[in-house]
Scaffold this motif. Sequence first.
Motif, PDB file in Angstrom:
ATOM      1  N   GLY A  10       0.795  -1.212   0.000  1.00 51.47           N
ATOM      2  CA  GLY A  10       0.000   0.000   0.000  1.00 51.47           C
ATOM      3  C   GLY A  10       0.830   1.265   0.000  1.00 51.47           C
ATOM      4  O   GLY A  10       2.046   1.235  -0.176  1.00 51.47           O
ATOM      5  N   GLY A  33      10.603   9.602  -4.320  1.00 53.50           N
ATOM      6  CA  GLY A  33      10.129   8.366  -3.700  1.00 53.50           C
ATOM      7  C   GLY A  33       9.151   8.604  -2.562  1.00 53.50           C
ATOM      8  O   GLY A  33       8.295   9.493  -2.620  1.00 53.50           O
ATOM      9  N   ASP A  35       9.681   9.829   0.331  1.00 49.59           N
ATOM     10  CA  ASP A  35       9.920  11.149   0.931  1.00 49.59           C
ATOM     11  C   ASP A  35       9.057  12.213   0.242  1.00 49.59           C
ATOM     12  O   ASP A  35       8.347  12.994   0.903  1.00 49.59           O
ATOM     13  N   SER A 116      10.088   0.373   2.939  1.00 49.66           N
ATOM     14  CA  SER A 116      11.293  -0.434   2.776  1.00 49.66           C
ATOM     15  C   SER A 116      12.482   0.519   2.583  1.00 49.66           C
ATOM     16  O   SER A 116      12.811   0.911   1.460  1.00 49.66           O
ATOM     17  N   TYR A 122      18.194   4.462  -3.241  1.00 50.08           N
ATOM     18  CA  TYR A 122      19.459   4.160  -2.560  1.00 50.08           C
ATOM     19  C   TYR A 122      20.017   2.768  -2.886  1.00 50.08           C
ATOM     20  O   TYR A 122      21.146   2.448  -2.489  1.00 50.08           O
ATOM     21  N   VAL A 153       5.309  -1.725   5.129  1.00 53.92           N
ATOM     22  CA  VAL A 153       4.513  -1.326   3.964  1.00 53.92           C
ATOM     23  C   VAL A 153       5.329  -1.491   2.686  1.00 53.92           C
ATOM     24  O   VAL A 153       6.386  -0.884   2.535  1.00 53.92           O
TER      25      VAL A 153
HETATM   26  P1  ADP Z   1      15.545   5.316  -0.503  1.00 50.83           P
HETATM   27  O1  ADP Z   1      16.174   6.578  -0.992  1.00 50.83           O
HETATM   28  O2  ADP Z   1      15.743   5.096   0.995  1.00 50.83           O
HETATM   29  O3  ADP Z   1      15.912   4.130  -1.320  1.00 50.83           O
HETATM   30  P2  ADP Z   1      12.926   5.542  -1.824  1.00 50.83           P
HETATM   31  O4  ADP Z   1      11.820   6.463  -1.455  1.00 50.83           O
HETATM   32  O5  ADP Z   1      13.572   5.722  -3.140  1.00 50.83           O
HETATM   33  O6  ADP Z   1      13.971   5.606  -0.608  1.00 50.83           O
HETATM   34  O7  ADP Z   1      12.398   4.054  -1.734  1.00 50.83           O
HETATM   35  C1  ADP Z   1      12.130   3.377  -0.541  1.00 50.83           C
HETATM   36  C2  ADP Z   1      10.936   2.474  -0.732  1.00 50.83           C
HETATM   37  O8  ADP Z   1       9.727   3.225  -0.596  1.00 50.83           O
HETATM   38  C3  ADP Z   1      10.856   1.803  -2.114  1.00 50.83           C
HETATM   39  O9  ADP Z   1      10.556   0.439  -1.932  1.00 50.83           O
HETATM   40  C4  ADP Z   1       9.698   2.530  -2.770  1.00 50.83           C
HETATM   41  O10 ADP Z   1       9.023   1.691  -3.701  1.00 50.83           O
HETATM   42  C5  ADP Z   1       8.819   2.811  -1.585  1.00 50.83           C
HETATM   43  N1  ADP Z   1       7.774   3.836  -1.721  1.00 50.83           N
HETATM   44  C6  ADP Z   1       7.693   4.875  -2.592  1.00 50.83           C
HETATM   45  N2  ADP Z   1       6.546   5.573  -2.377  1.00 50.83           N
HETATM   46  C7  ADP Z   1       5.899   4.965  -1.338  1.00 50.83           C
HETATM   47  C8  ADP Z   1       4.670   5.176  -0.648  1.00 50.83           C
HETATM   48  N3  ADP Z   1       3.854   6.200  -0.954  1.00 50.83           N
HETATM   49  N4  ADP Z   1       4.316   4.315   0.348  1.00 50.83           N
HETATM   50  C9  ADP Z   1       5.131   3.289   0.692  1.00 50.83           C
HETATM   51  N5  ADP Z   1       6.303   3.028   0.086  1.00 50.83           N
HETATM   52  C10 ADP Z   1       6.676   3.850  -0.916  1.00 50.83           C
END
Ligand code: ADP
Length: 176
Positions: A10, A33, A35, A116, A122, A153
């Motif tokens: 989700g 992402g 963030d 995750s 990253y 999640v």
């Molecule tokens: P990082 O820079 O730590 O790798 P990212 O945001 O690029 O962080 O990715 C971390 C994880 O968050 C990825 O598995 C991505 O698919 C997931 N992600 C992105 N958007 C959302 C969201 N709205 N809810 C939950 N997970 C998300």
Amino acid sequence: MDQRIEIIRGDITKLHVDAIVNAANSSLLGGGGVDGAIHRAAGPQLLEECRTLLGCKTGEAKITKGYNLPAKFIIHTVGPIWQNGNHDEDELLAQCYKNSLRAAEQNHVESIAFPSISTGVYGFPIERASRIALREMNEHLPHAQTIQKIIAVCFSEHDYRLYLASAKEFDERKKI
Ligand code: ADP
């Protein structure tokens, strides 16, 4: 696996939990992402509060209010950028989970959701990251003070399947 851990697929910004964790970058000033999604959903006041925090080191965690999110708090943690596995990536990722859970307990959080961490931009291999994530959640719960529920999640079906496989593997190992 501890019964208080739930793995779901989700969008973390939609969850009605006390705290959600943000996979932030060290500036804490927003990014792509998860963030980006969290900043969009929480609204501009989040960035204002983040500016006062003066960044965050890899493996550490800082807490803010949730603003327009259903969640009361956002715990911002900075995951390691994957290099080749020989730069303390595993330990730093574990620290993200430990420090986020500690910040949650300090703020009397009962339910918390994690994305995750580090497995998007990253580049941390997700199978390896999921084992670390689930291990840290499982290790925390027996001495939890206020936390009663931890949600992992997963954003994609692929990630969701990998997390479920890691959870199964965790349970199998326990039986031996
Ligand atoms: P990082 O820079 O730590 O790798 P990212 O945001 O690029 O962080 O990715 C971390 C994880 O968050 C990825 O598995 C991505 O698919 C997931 N992600 C992105 N958007 C959302 C969201 N709205 N809810 C939950 N997970 C998300």
